[in-house]
Design an enzyme around this catalytic site. Structure first.
Site, PDB file in Angstrom:
ATOM      1  N   SER A 113      75.261  39.676   7.430  1.00  6.27           N
ATOM      2  CA  SER A 113      76.618  39.684   7.612  1.00  6.27           C
ATOM      3  C   SER A 113      77.193  40.951   6.910  1.00  6.27           C
ATOM      4  O   SER A 113      76.556  41.462   5.893  1.00  6.27           O
ATOM      5  CB  SER A 113      77.106  38.271   6.900  1.00  6.27           C
ATOM      6  OG  SER A 113      78.447  38.504   6.580  1.00  6.27           O
ATOM      7  N   TYR A 143      78.037  32.433  -0.608  1.00  7.50           N
ATOM      8  CA  TYR A 143      78.130  33.068   1.000  1.00  7.50           C
ATOM      9  C   TYR A 143      77.241  34.534   0.975  1.00  7.50           C
ATOM     10  O   TYR A 143      76.565  34.921   1.595  1.00  7.50           O
ATOM     11  CB  TYR A 143      79.205  32.835   1.907  1.00  7.50           C
ATOM     12  CG  TYR A 143      78.806  33.351   3.282  1.00  7.50           C
ATOM     13  CD1 TYR A 143      78.171  32.491   4.080  1.00  7.50           C
ATOM     14  CD2 TYR A 143      79.321  34.585   3.680  1.00  7.50           C
ATOM     15  CE1 TYR A 143      78.011  32.752   5.492  1.00  7.50           C
ATOM     16  CE2 TYR A 143      79.120  35.014   4.995  1.00  7.50           C
ATOM     17  CZ  TYR A 143      78.528  34.010   5.889  1.00  7.50           C
ATOM     18  OH  TYR A 143      78.309  34.547   7.231  1.00  7.50           O
TER      19      TYR A 143
END
Length: 252
Positions: free
Chosen positions: A143, A157
Site C-alpha cells: 500500500s 495499518y
C-alpha cells in the site's frame, strides 16, 4: 511469459475480486480463496458462465491458519496442475491508535492478518514456486501507506503494509538467479468495501474497475515494484519520506 494459472487470495471482495474478473477476461484459470466461501462460489458461477473456456477453483481460507494456508495452496496446485502466478492480496484495515486499550484487539487482528497472514502466504507460495522450478510470479499487495509511518488510527495499518513491502523486497533478492519473479505493488486509494467504511472524503481515490485494471496491467509487466496509479502517487511517495514529523502528525 503467459501466466496461465493464477492464485488470488482475498478474492471475495475489493481488489482481489476485481483482479479475478480482470484475469478471467484475459482467459486465465483461477484459484480463488477467502474466508467467505459463499461469495467465491457465486463469483465462480458468474465467471465460468461468462468465460466458459476457463477453470475456476475456489476454497475457503483464513490466511492466519498456518497449516490451512499450505494445504489450500497445494490443493490448488493439484487441481490446476501448476501455479504460475500467486497474488498475496488478502488483508484487512481498521485498528486504531497504538496504546489505547479499546483498539488493542483490532490492532492485533490487523497484524495477524496482514503480517502473519502475508508471511504464511509467501512461505507457501515460494515453496511451491521453488519446487516447480519452471518460472513463476509472486505478487505482494502492499500500500502507499507503507511509504511512511503514519500516526493515530493509521499507525498499525501502515506498519503492517510496510512489513508486506519488506517481505517482497527480501524475496525479490532471494529470487535473483532463479526463474521466479517477485513484484511488490503499492496501490493508492481504490474504492472498495474497505474504503467505503472509512468515512469522510478520501483524496485521489479512483473507482474499483479502473484501479483493478491498472493493477492487472502492472502485474502483467512483472516489475520488481510498482506504484498504482503512478499519478499522483509517485510524486507523493517521493515527497512523504522527506516530510518533517510535525507535518506527518497532521495526516491522521
Amino acid at each position: 511469459m503467459l501466466r496461465r494459472n493464477i492464485l488470488i487470495t482475498g478474492a471475495s471482495s475489493g481488489i482481489g475480486l476485481g483482479l479475478a474478473r480482470e484475469f478471467a477476461a484475459r482467459g486465465r484459470n483461477l484459484a480463488l480463496c477467502a474466508r467467505r466461501l459463499d461469495r467465491l462460489t457465486e463469483l465462480r458461477e458468474v465467471l465460468t458462465k461468462t468465460y466458459p473456456e476457463i477453470t475456476v477453483e475456489v476454497r475457503q481460507l483464513d490466511v492466519t491458519d498456518p497449516s490451512r494456508v499450505h494445504e489450500v495452496f497445494e490443493d490448488f496446485r493439484s487441481a490446476l496442475g501448476s501455479l504460475d502466478r500467486i497474488i498475496v492480496n488478502a488483508g484487512i484495515a481498521g485498528g486504531g491508535p497504538i496504546g489505547r486499550a479499546s483498539d488493542e484487539e483490532g490492532n492485533l487482528a490487523l497484524l495477524r492478518t496482514n503480517v502473519l497472514g502475508s508471511y504464511l502466504q509467501c512461505s507457501a507460495a515460494m515453496s511451491i514456486l521453488r519446487e516447480q522450478n519452471v518460472g513463476g510470479h509472486l505478487v505482494l499487495m502492499s500500500s502507499m501507506s507503507a511509504k511512511r509511518g503514519l500516526p493515530g488510527p493509521l499507525a498499525t495499518y501502515a506498519a503492517s503494509k510496510a512489513a508486506v513491502a519488506s517481505f517482497g523486497q527480501s524475496l525479490g533478492a532471494d529470487a535473483v538467479g532463479t526463474p521466479i519473479v517477485v513484484t511488490t505493488l503499492y496501490p493508492g486509494y481504490i474504492r472498495t468495501e474497505m474504503t467505503d467504511t472509512s468515512g469522510g472524503e478520501i483524496p485521489f481515490i479512483i473507482e474499483a474497475d479502473l484501479g483493478t485494471r491498472l493493477l492487472a496491467k502492472a502485474i502483467e509487466r512483472e516489475p520488481g515494484s510498482a506504484i498504482v496509479p503512478s499519478w499522483p502517487w509517485k510524486p507523493i511517495a517521493a515527497t512523504v519520506r522527506l516530510l518533517p514529523t510535525r507535518v506527518v502528525a497532521k495526516l491522521s
